[in-house]
Scaffold this motif. Structure first.
Motif, PDB file in Angstrom:
ATOM      1  N   SER A 114       0.811  -1.221   0.000  1.00 17.82           N
ATOM      2  CA  SER A 114       0.000   0.000   0.000  1.00 17.82           C
ATOM      3  C   SER A 114       0.846   1.274   0.000  1.00 17.82           C
ATOM      4  O   SER A 114       0.304   2.378  -0.038  1.00 17.82           O
ATOM      5  N   LEU A 115       2.168   1.126   0.022  1.00 16.03           N
ATOM      6  CA  LEU A 115       3.052   2.288   0.076  1.00 16.03           C
ATOM      7  C   LEU A 115       3.515   2.684  -1.325  1.00 16.03           C
ATOM      8  O   LEU A 115       3.807   1.827  -2.155  1.00 16.03           O
ATOM      9  N   LYS A 116       3.599   3.992  -1.545  1.00 16.27           N
ATOM     10  CA  LYS A 116       4.174   4.479  -2.795  1.00 16.27           C
ATOM     11  C   LYS A 116       5.686   4.283  -2.727  1.00 16.27           C
ATOM     12  O   LYS A 116       6.306   4.567  -1.707  1.00 16.27           O
ATOM     13  N   ASP A 117       6.247   3.818  -3.813  1.00 17.39           N
ATOM     14  CA  ASP A 117       7.683   3.529  -3.885  1.00 17.39           C
ATOM     15  C   ASP A 117       8.246   4.130  -5.175  1.00 17.39           C
ATOM     16  O   ASP A 117       8.641   3.411  -6.089  1.00 17.39           O
ATOM     17  N   PRO A 118       8.290   5.476  -5.253  1.00 19.90           N
ATOM     18  CA  PRO A 118       8.700   6.111  -6.508  1.00 19.90           C
ATOM     19  C   PRO A 118      10.132   5.792  -6.928  1.00 19.90           C
ATOM     20  O   PRO A 118      10.448   5.812  -8.110  1.00 19.90           O
ATOM     21  N   LYS A 119      11.002   5.471  -5.986  1.00 20.89           N
ATOM     22  CA  LYS A 119      12.395   5.141  -6.320  1.00 20.89           C
ATOM     23  C   LYS A 119      12.588   3.634  -6.515  1.00 20.89           C
ATOM     24  O   LYS A 119      13.701   3.176  -6.701  1.00 20.89           O
ATOM     25  N   GLN A 120      11.502   2.888  -6.452  1.00 23.08           N
ATOM     26  CA  GLN A 120      11.491   1.445  -6.693  1.00 23.08           C
ATOM     27  C   GLN A 120      12.520   0.685  -5.848  1.00 23.08           C
ATOM     28  O   GLN A 120      13.298  -0.122  -6.365  1.00 23.08           O
ATOM     29  N   LEU A 121      12.479   0.947  -4.541  1.00 23.73           N
ATOM     30  CA  LEU A 121      13.352   0.215  -3.626  1.00 23.73           C
ATOM     31  C   LEU A 121      12.875  -1.217  -3.437  1.00 23.73           C
ATOM     32  O   LEU A 121      13.681  -2.130  -3.272  1.00 23.73           O
ATOM     33  N   PHE A 122      11.552  -1.426  -3.460  1.00 18.40           N
ATOM     34  CA  PHE A 122      11.035  -2.779  -3.302  1.00 18.40           C
ATOM     35  C   PHE A 122      11.474  -3.622  -4.497  1.00 18.40           C
ATOM     36  O   PHE A 122      11.217  -3.278  -5.648  1.00 18.40           O
ATOM     37  N   ASN A 123      12.156  -4.722  -4.193  1.00 16.65           N
ATOM     38  CA  ASN A 123      12.660  -5.584  -5.258  1.00 16.65           C
ATOM     39  C   ASN A 123      12.414  -7.068  -4.984  1.00 16.65           C
ATOM     40  O   ASN A 123      12.942  -7.930  -5.666  1.00 16.65           O
ATOM     41  N   ALA A 124      11.597  -7.352  -3.960  1.00 21.58           N
ATOM     42  CA  ALA A 124      11.292  -8.736  -3.601  1.00 21.58           C
ATOM     43  C   ALA A 124       9.878  -8.811  -3.027  1.00 21.58           C
ATOM     44  O   ALA A 124       9.336  -7.807  -2.577  1.00 21.58           O
ATOM     45  N   SER A 125       9.315  -9.994  -3.060  1.00 22.63           N
ATOM     46  CA  SER A 125       7.953 -10.215  -2.550  1.00 22.63           C
ATOM     47  C   SER A 125       6.967  -9.249  -3.193  1.00 22.63           C
ATOM     48  O   SER A 125       6.120  -8.665  -2.528  1.00 22.63           O
ATOM     49  N   LEU A 126       7.059  -9.116  -4.496  1.00 25.00           N
ATOM     50  CA  LEU A 126       6.257  -8.130  -5.230  1.00 25.00           C
ATOM     51  C   LEU A 126       4.872  -8.648  -5.637  1.00 25.00           C
ATOM     52  O   LEU A 126       4.044  -7.873  -6.088  1.00 25.00           O
ATOM     53  N   ASP A 127       4.624  -9.932  -5.472  1.00 19.50           N
ATOM     54  CA  ASP A 127       3.378 -10.519  -5.951  1.00 19.50           C
ATOM     55  C   ASP A 127       2.218 -10.465  -4.965  1.00 19.50           C
ATOM     56  O   ASP A 127       1.074 -10.590  -5.358  1.00 19.50           O
ATOM     57  N   GLY A 128       2.500 -10.274  -3.688  1.00 20.13           N
ATOM     58  CA  GLY A 128       1.445 -10.314  -2.685  1.00 20.13           C
ATOM     59  C   GLY A 128       0.600  -9.047  -2.644  1.00 20.13           C
ATOM     60  O   GLY A 128       0.924  -8.037  -3.259  1.00 20.13           O
ATOM     61  N   ASN A 129      -0.485  -9.131  -1.895  1.00 29.11           N
ATOM     62  CA  ASN A 129      -1.394  -7.995  -1.760  1.00 29.11           C
ATOM     63  C   ASN A 129      -1.080  -7.113  -0.560  1.00 29.11           C
ATOM     64  O   ASN A 129      -1.682  -6.058  -0.410  1.00 29.11           O
ATOM     65  N   THR A 130      -0.171  -7.540   0.298  1.00 32.83           N
ATOM     66  CA  THR A 130       0.080  -6.804   1.535  1.00 32.83           C
ATOM     67  C   THR A 130       1.543  -6.392   1.688  1.00 32.83           C
ATOM     68  O   THR A 130       1.843  -5.222   1.841  1.00 32.83           O
ATOM     69  N   ARG A 131       2.435  -7.347   1.671  1.00 30.50           N
ATOM     70  CA  ARG A 131       3.843  -7.081   1.981  1.00 30.50           C
ATOM     71  C   ARG A 131       4.656  -6.763   0.722  1.00 30.50           C
ATOM     72  O   ARG A 131       4.302  -7.167  -0.374  1.00 30.50           O
ATOM     73  N   ARG A 132       5.764  -6.089   0.970  1.00 26.72           N
ATOM     74  CA  ARG A 132       6.795  -5.874  -0.045  1.00 26.72           C
ATOM     75  C   ARG A 132       8.130  -5.932   0.697  1.00 26.72           C
ATOM     76  O   ARG A 132       8.207  -5.641   1.889  1.00 26.72           O
ATOM     77  N   ALA A 133       9.178  -6.294  -0.022  1.00 28.08           N
ATOM     78  CA  ALA A 133      10.484  -6.416   0.616  1.00 28.08           C
ATOM     79  C   ALA A 133      11.566  -5.754  -0.215  1.00 28.08           C
ATOM     80  O   ALA A 133      11.434  -5.557  -1.424  1.00 28.08           O
ATOM     81  N   ILE A 134      12.642  -5.436   0.484  1.00 32.07           N
ATOM     82  CA  ILE A 134      13.862  -4.926  -0.137  1.00 32.07           C
ATOM     83  C   ILE A 134      14.957  -5.932   0.196  1.00 32.07           C
ATOM     84  O   ILE A 134      15.238  -6.175   1.365  1.00 32.07           O
ATOM     85  N   ASP A 135      15.534  -6.542  -0.819  1.00 35.01           N
ATOM     86  CA  ASP A 135      16.685  -7.417  -0.633  1.00 35.01           C
ATOM     87  C   ASP A 135      17.936  -6.592  -0.924  1.00 35.01           C
ATOM     88  O   ASP A 135      18.058  -6.008  -2.006  1.00 35.01           O
ATOM     89  N   ILE A 136      18.832  -6.571   0.040  1.00 36.95           N
ATOM     90  CA  ILE A 136      20.103  -5.868  -0.137  1.00 36.95           C
ATOM     91  C   ILE A 136      21.191  -6.931  -0.178  1.00 36.95           C
ATOM     92  O   ILE A 136      21.347  -7.712   0.764  1.00 36.95           O
ATOM     93  N   HIS A 137      21.926  -6.964  -1.289  1.00 38.72           N
ATOM     94  CA  HIS A 137      22.991  -7.942  -1.481  1.00 38.72           C
ATOM     95  C   HIS A 137      24.341  -7.304  -1.190  1.00 38.72           C
ATOM     96  O   HIS A 137      24.477  -6.077  -1.193  1.00 38.72           O
ATOM     97  N   GLU A 138      25.335  -8.135  -1.005  1.00 36.45           N
ATOM     98  CA  GLU A 138      26.677  -7.658  -0.690  1.00 36.45           C
ATOM     99  C   GLU A 138      27.135  -6.636  -1.729  1.00 36.45           C
ATOM    100  O   GLU A 138      26.999  -6.845  -2.933  1.00 36.45           O
ATOM    101  N   GLY A 139      27.622  -5.510  -1.239  1.00 40.05           N
ATOM    102  CA  GLY A 139      28.144  -4.465  -2.111  1.00 40.05           C
ATOM    103  C   GLY A 139      27.107  -3.456  -2.575  1.00 40.05           C
ATOM    104  O   GLY A 139      27.461  -2.416  -3.109  1.00 40.05           O
ATOM    105  N   GLU A 140      25.826  -3.754  -2.394  1.00 40.44           N
ATOM    106  CA  GLU A 140      24.775  -2.825  -2.818  1.00 40.44           C
ATOM    107  C   GLU A 140      24.590  -1.713  -1.784  1.00 40.44           C
ATOM    108  O   GLU A 140      24.729  -1.936  -0.585  1.00 40.44           O
ATOM    109  N   LYS A 141      24.254  -0.559  -2.275  1.00 39.41           N
ATOM    110  CA  LYS A 141      23.962   0.599  -1.421  1.00 39.41           C
ATOM    111  C   LYS A 141      22.475   0.891  -1.544  1.00 39.41           C
ATOM    112  O   LYS A 141      21.893   0.741  -2.615  1.00 39.41           O
ATOM    113  N   ILE A 142      21.894   1.343  -0.459  1.00 37.58           N
ATOM    114  CA  ILE A 142      20.476   1.687  -0.472  1.00 37.58           C
ATOM    115  C   ILE A 142      20.346   3.205  -0.619  1.00 37.58           C
ATOM    116  O   ILE A 142      21.179   3.954  -0.096  1.00 37.58           O
TER     117      ILE A 142
END
Length: 175
Positions: A114-142
């Motif tokens: 339900s949150l707006k994510d204009p910078k598209q930080l959400f990159n995981a769990s994108l299929d559900g109706n409720t949750r969204r996730a951000i996976d941060i891998h080694e070397g990545e900056k948020i």
């Protein structure tokens, strides 16, 4: 000393996760509204700090960094320790969890869909109706600014949902 179970309280016990090496057990009690006692919050914060230290690699550094960003975005955030050792950040409900895996640190937002994510930080769990996730891998900056905005949006969404539940409860006729 363990808190006594109370009918109006829900209790989550912490234990070891697959990448925890020391015993990280503590009981955290929260009442039904999500308020956490000061002692439980201190225990949870200590457990999160211990988890960061146990990781002792890029995952610990990443978890420490996002923890700092969460506190910067919402100074009123509560830290909790739930579900067999998962760091949880709450304010009027769960904002997000912080899980560590071999390949990623995953931040799961309870109301992410339900949150707006204009910078598209959400990159995981994108299929559900409720949750969204951000996976941060080694070397990545948020994107720190966008992440703080997501935290603030999650806090706002929690406050709105809490107010809505309270209004519904108030308007229900009593028999």
């Amino acid at each position: 000393m363990k808190p006594t179970a109370h009918p109006a309280k829900k209790t989550a016990s912490a234990g070891k996760s697959s990448d925890a090496s020391a015993d990280a057990s503590a009981d955290v009690s929260a009442d039904v509204s999500g308020d956490v006692s000061a002692d439980a919050s201190a225990d949870a914060s200590a457990n999160i700090t211990r988890r960061i230290e146990e990781l002792a690699d890029w995952r610990g550094a990443t978890l420490a960094h996002v923890r700092q960003l969460i506190h910067a975005a919402d100074p009123g955030v509560q830290e909790e320790w739930k579900w067999m050792g998962t760091p949880v950040w709450s304010h009027d409900g769960i904002i997000c969890t912080g899980e560590s895996y071999k390949q990623a640190v995953k931040l799961t937002f309870a109301r992410g869909a339900s949150l707006k994510d204009p910078k598209q930080l959400f990159n995981a769990s994108l299929d559900g109706n409720t949750r969204r996730a951000i996976d941060i891998h080694e070397g990545e900056k948020i994107n720190e600014s966008a992440f703080k905005q997501l935290i603030q949006a999650a806090v706002k969404a929690n406050a709105e949902a809490l107010a809505e539940r309270a209004a519904k409860k108030k308007s229900k006729p009593r028999a």
